[in-house]
Design an enzyme around this catalytic site. Structure first.
Site, PDB file in Angstrom:
ATOM      1  CG  HIS A 139      61.580  11.070  88.069  1.00 45.69           C
ATOM      2  ND1 HIS A 139      62.149  11.153  89.354  1.00 45.69           N
ATOM      3  CD2 HIS A 139      61.364  12.455  87.734  1.00 45.69           C
ATOM      4  CE1 HIS A 139      62.179  12.404  89.626  1.00 45.69           C
ATOM      5  NE2 HIS A 139      61.769  13.368  88.904  1.00 45.69           N
ATOM      6  CG  HIS A 166      59.949  18.578  82.674  1.00 43.42           C
ATOM      7  ND1 HIS A 166      60.001  17.312  82.396  1.00 43.42           N
ATOM      8  CD2 HIS A 166      59.248  18.754  83.817  1.00 43.42           C
ATOM      9  CE1 HIS A 166      59.519  16.623  83.665  1.00 43.42           C
ATOM     10  NE2 HIS A 166      58.899  17.547  84.163  1.00 43.42           N
TER      11      HIS A 166
END
Lengths: 742, 225
Positions: A94, A48
């Site tokens: 998300h 990430h």
């Protein structure tokens, strides 16, 4: 170091690092890392934060162009717009948090992207969302959809930023791994904008906003960088909880701090919390930072230093200011009822030094933490057989024209999105000239009378058929949407949502998609100024429940979501999609090749296998056609313009009828190509209406084939009786998503 | 004419309301910060929409206690014109300046939609620029907009002309009693409505019908700008 017992390689693996990466950390530090250090490395070296499987690919994308004000690397990219203003924008995902807790996952997704925008000093002016779920006949899908939409609305509506557009697809492979991507746009005067690089040795580091709690600990590594297992419910504590009211105050506070010229740098806290925010600031500023965790306001008194450093509590910002200005910074915080605290100092040594009171609990070279994560080469390999099962058939292959149009209009991917969009405030801030459903792109007016347009798009199933062509289509679709309102692309952002990149077939999808994205955005002159990557999106077999096509597990459809921002000279001249005037001629413009049913929505309804490959595009031809259309819209020559997308020509015409409340009478089509002609799909086609003279003047392949008017859509078929649908009938079919939100 | 637009933490439509007020000929508008008490010489107050204090408690329940609202209540008690829009309407009900209350929509969801609103009473300081029965196109956007008052109260309001705006037949977006979209107090100087007239002041963004409310408030007031 005070650590009595140092963490082991097993601890490192539990935090998501590989054994080799742990050894690398040890080598860089010259000793085994302590607890705080290992926690920070595990986050900064996660997929990430470090983009370790995608960074090399992303470097191939075009990032420069005439309008670019700020390219990739900051919290968001930015382009120059009319009137001396700058538009900052970015899309971010998300996905995994939303799959675990859809309301908070989606809400904090919106909160996170908005912070990225105002961290640059831009006031957020719009949100668009890109959502993917499994088929709506699954109760889990309905739950995820309902709660994700509620979460997006909760955050965007409450903070006063309009949600002006977006897209939604339902496909089996997203069943257990939904996608929630949010894009935000902000406006700023360039002089007010700020960067995140920490500057000025001796300057103070001030944390302001919410206090720091145990929520979201390890979110970046646990949720965003690994496949899901069967214990998702146990991961719920890893999902952050959003507070739009806190962020509203944080937003106003940040903008006032900048207006008063008090800050030297500003950064938001997102994934990996203080660790990522602070070390990125230090890295960009080529300095070091010293942070005292004891100074950080905590929600729970007994938090460990590593917890404070990795917490993903929402609604927090970090700024650097001169020591003499700390008092004024804190007083602005106080005005907005935002908690501000000096927690550290900019230091000359390029290290992140973490203190607890007087003692050092961690010290790491900034480069090692931020820039020296090992990057991995992908091992792409085109799959030998189909990766995805054929979708379940819901429409018989011999359904005729009449039934097919109604089935398509009512199908989950084509039905009206109004039941979602009505749950979002699309008008706050008084800029919205085209609301969702009124035009192909959303349009916002600017103070000088010009306007911005924005669109977000990607058809994952088409990308699954052909990652290169499907991604080209996603970019073309955005540009087509912009052209239909008269806008020219200024820049683009993208969110690469893919499966596990360590699988060769996913690596191939990713490589091909990025190649397509680069080629299309270069042709469209839409440089990519920022974006995000979300990997490890894998559907897993359901633990119980009925078997579905997705039940074998595997990657999601590759979904390189493209967001595009464009400009048009006059808000008053923005195009619309609905038919406007009875008597107008209707034309099909742009297409110079026959569309194909392969990979179309109709093929999906029929349960056809995904084809291996899609026909390619002559990008120069497409760009030329977009230019002709854009100029015609700007000149006010057309009554309406709508691009032909999913469902093909006849669905596009029906959408023009419904949006304008007017029927249409179409000339005869040859019976032998009937379904192919009207339901085949291919980018580059447009349904236009206007005077015959205006249409005939367009310098693109053009076929005038109907007239606007009446209260029905009527299609002639050679050698047979004409087929017709009343507007009410079309509207009823199109309203199919309503019951999902009843 | 000088409008004051109240700004609470969590207010969202404050700048929109200022822009709308300033579209009225001869009018200017200033923001009134919730923590202050001075009304800054204004001629009329607008309490705008948003989510004051996050509205985590009952909507409007905290905002009514702010220092600025004490001044607004005093201003209203002295006969000053006060217009509450959406969250502002909720705050004015909580403050006891308007009868009734706003409940969650029957659909229990946020609804953002252009609606047709009928001017029931055009003989008020908020609607005098409208024609009686005129239908205005104005958007609504709220989760808690279902107007409720006891039957006796509704009858009295009806009898005294306090029901100013109604949703057009079949166009009630929230289940309000008697399709009520906007009401006044008995003194006829305080009005609240759920639709957002400040978002209907520009043809480009959808409609100019909301401007008549701000223009009505300015009629007869001193010109300033």
């Amino acid at each position: 170091m005070p650590d009595a017992t140092l963490p082991t390689v097993e601890d490192a693996v539990a935090l998501g690092l590989t054994g080799e990466e742990y050894a690398e950390v040890v080598a860089k530090l010259g000793r085994p890392p302590g607890q705080v250090e290992l926690a920070m490395f595990s986050l900064m070296w996660s997929e990430h934060c470090a983009y370790k499987h995608s960074k090399k690919l992303l470097r191939t994308l075009p990032t420069e162009g005439a309008a670019v004000f700020m390219g990739p690397g900051e919290n968001a990219g930015a382009v120059r717009v009319s009137g001396g203003l700058v538009c900052a924008f970015k899309v971010e995902s998300h996905n995994h948090p939303s799959a675990v807790e859809p309301f908070q996952g989606a809400a904090t997704g919106v909160g996170g992207i908005l912070r990225d925008i105002f961290a640059l000093g831009a006031r957020p002016v719009a949100i668009l969302d890109s959502l993917r779920f499994g088929e709506p006949d699954s109760s889990r899908t309905r739950y995820l959809l309902d709660r994700a939409v509620a979460g997006i609305g909760h955050y965007g509506n409450s903070i006063g930023v309009p949600t002006i557009g977006g897209e939604l697809y339902f496909e089996g492979p997203y069943e257990t791994n939904c996608l929630v991507n949010a894009m935000a746009l902000g406006l700023a005067e360039p002089g007010r904008m700020i960067k995140s690089a920490a500057v000025g040795v001796g300057n103070a580091l001030v944390l302001f906003g919410a206090s720091t709690g145990r929520d979201g600990i390890g979110g970046a590594s646990v949720l965003a960088s690994a496949e899901f297992g069967s214990d998702d419910a146990d991961k719920r504590p890893s999902v952050q909880v959003g507070d739009p009211f806190a962020e509203k105050k944080l937003l106003e506070c940040s903008l006032e701090l900048l207006e008063r010229g008090l800050l030297a740098s500003l950064q938001d806290l997102g994934a990996a919390g203080l660790t990522s925010a602070a070390s990125e600031m230090a890295s960009k500023g080529e300095v070091g930072l010293e942070i005292d965790v004891d100074a950080v306001p905590l929600r729970e008194a007994d938090m460990e230093p590593f917890e404070t450093m990795v917490s993903e509590s929402q609604e927090r910002m970090l700024c650097v200011c001169e020591p003499s200005r700390v008092a004024e910074v804190l007083s602005v915080c106080e005005k907005w009822e935002v908690h501000g605290t000096a927690i550290g100092t900019v230091i000359p040594e390029r290290v992140m030094r973490i203190l607890q009171g007087g003692s050092t609990v961690g010290e790491m070279p900034v480069e090692a933490l931020v820039d020296e994560c090992p990057l991995y080469d992908l091992a792409p390999s085109k799959p030998v057989g189909p990766l995805y099962p054929a979708p379940p058939a819901v429409l018989s292959g011999d359904a005729g024209l009449r039934a097919t149009l109604l089935a398509l209009l009512g199908s989950p991917n084509l039905a009206s999105r109004l039941p979602l969009f009505e749950q979002y405030d699309c008008i706050v801030q008084s800029r919205t000239v085209r609301r969702p459903g009124q035009a192909d792109a959303a349009v916002l007016q600017l103070p000088d009378g010009s306007a911005l347009a924005a669109s977000i798009d990607c058809n994952g199933r088409r990308v699954a058929c052909d990652p290169y062509v499907g991604t080209v289509e996603a970019a073309l679709e955005c540009a087509a949407n912009l052209a239909c309102v008269g806008a020219e692309p200024l820049g683009a952002t993208n969110n690469l949502n893919f499966g596990n990149p360590e699988r060769p077939e996913v690596a191939w999808q990713l490589t091909e998609a990025v190649r397509g994205l680069g080629d299309a955005c270069r042709a469209l002159d839409a440089p990519i100024v920022g974006g995000n990557v979300s990997l490890y999106n894998e559907t897993r077999p359901p633990v119980d429940g009925p078997s579905s096509p997705a039940s074998e597990g595997g990657p999601i459809y590759p979904t390189p979501v493209v967001g595009m921002v464009g400009a048009l000279p006059s808000a008053a001249g923005a195009g619309r999609l609905g038919f406007l005037r009875a008597g107008d001629a209707i034309a099909l413009a742009g297409w110079n090749v026959t569309p194909s049913l392969e990979g179309s929505e109709l093929a999906k309804l029929r349960g056809d296998e995904l084809p291996d490959g899609l026909p390619g595009y002559d990008l120069a031809h497409e760009v030329r056609a977009l230019g002709v259309l854009r100029e015609a819209v700007r000149a006010g020559a057309l009554s309406s313009a709508h691009d032909i997308a999913e469902g093909g020509l006849l669905v596009a015409i029906a959408e023009c009828c419904l949006a304008g409340g007017l029927g249409a009478d179409m000339h005869a089509i040859p019976a032998d190509v009937e379904l192919l002609m009207v339901f085949g799909e291919r980018k580059g086609g447009f349904v236009l209406s206007g005077s015959l003279a205006a249409l005939a003047a367009l310098d693109v392949p053009l076929d005038v084939f109907g007239t606007v008017g009446g209260d029905a859509l009527r299609v002639g078929v050679e050698g047979r009786e004409a087929v017709s649908w009343t507007l009410d009938e079309l509207a009823h079919a199109h309203a199919a998503l309503g019951p999902l939100f009843a | 004419m000088r409008f004051g637009v109240v700004q609470f933490p969590g207010t969202c439509d404050d700048r929109d309301a200022v822009l709308a007020c300033e579209r009225v000929d001869g009018a200017e508008a200033v923001l009134l910060w919730h923590g202050e008490r001075s009304l800054d010489g204004i001629d009329a107050v607008v309490v705008p929409g948003g989510f004051s204090y996050g509205d985590y408690l009952r909507v409007g329940a905290i905002a009514r206690f702010s220092p600025m609202m004490e001044s607004v209540i005093a201003f209203a008690s002295a006969g000053g014109s006060v217009l509450g829009i959406c969250n502002g309407f909720q705050v004015l009900c909580e403050a006891g300046l308007l009868p009734g209350a706003l409940l969650p929509n029957v659909g229990l969801r946020f609804v953002c939609r252009q609606v047709a609103v009928e001017v029931v009473n055009a003989d008020t300081r908020f609607t005098r620029a409208c024609a009686p029965g005129q239908v205005l196109s104005i958007p609504v956007k709220h989760t808690t907009g279902r107007y409720y008052a006891p039957e006796v109260e509704l009858e009295s309001m009806q009898a005294h002309g306090q029901i100013v705006l109604r949703y057009a037949p079949d166009g009630n977006p929230n289940g309000s009693s008697n399709d009520i979209a906007g009401v006044m107090n008995a003194g006829q100087n305080v009005m609240g409505l759920m639709p957002h007239p400040e978002h209907a002041v520009d043809e480009l963004t959808g409609s100019v019908d909301g401007l008549t409310l701000f223009a009505s408030m300015a009629l007869g007031a001193p010109a300033r700008a």
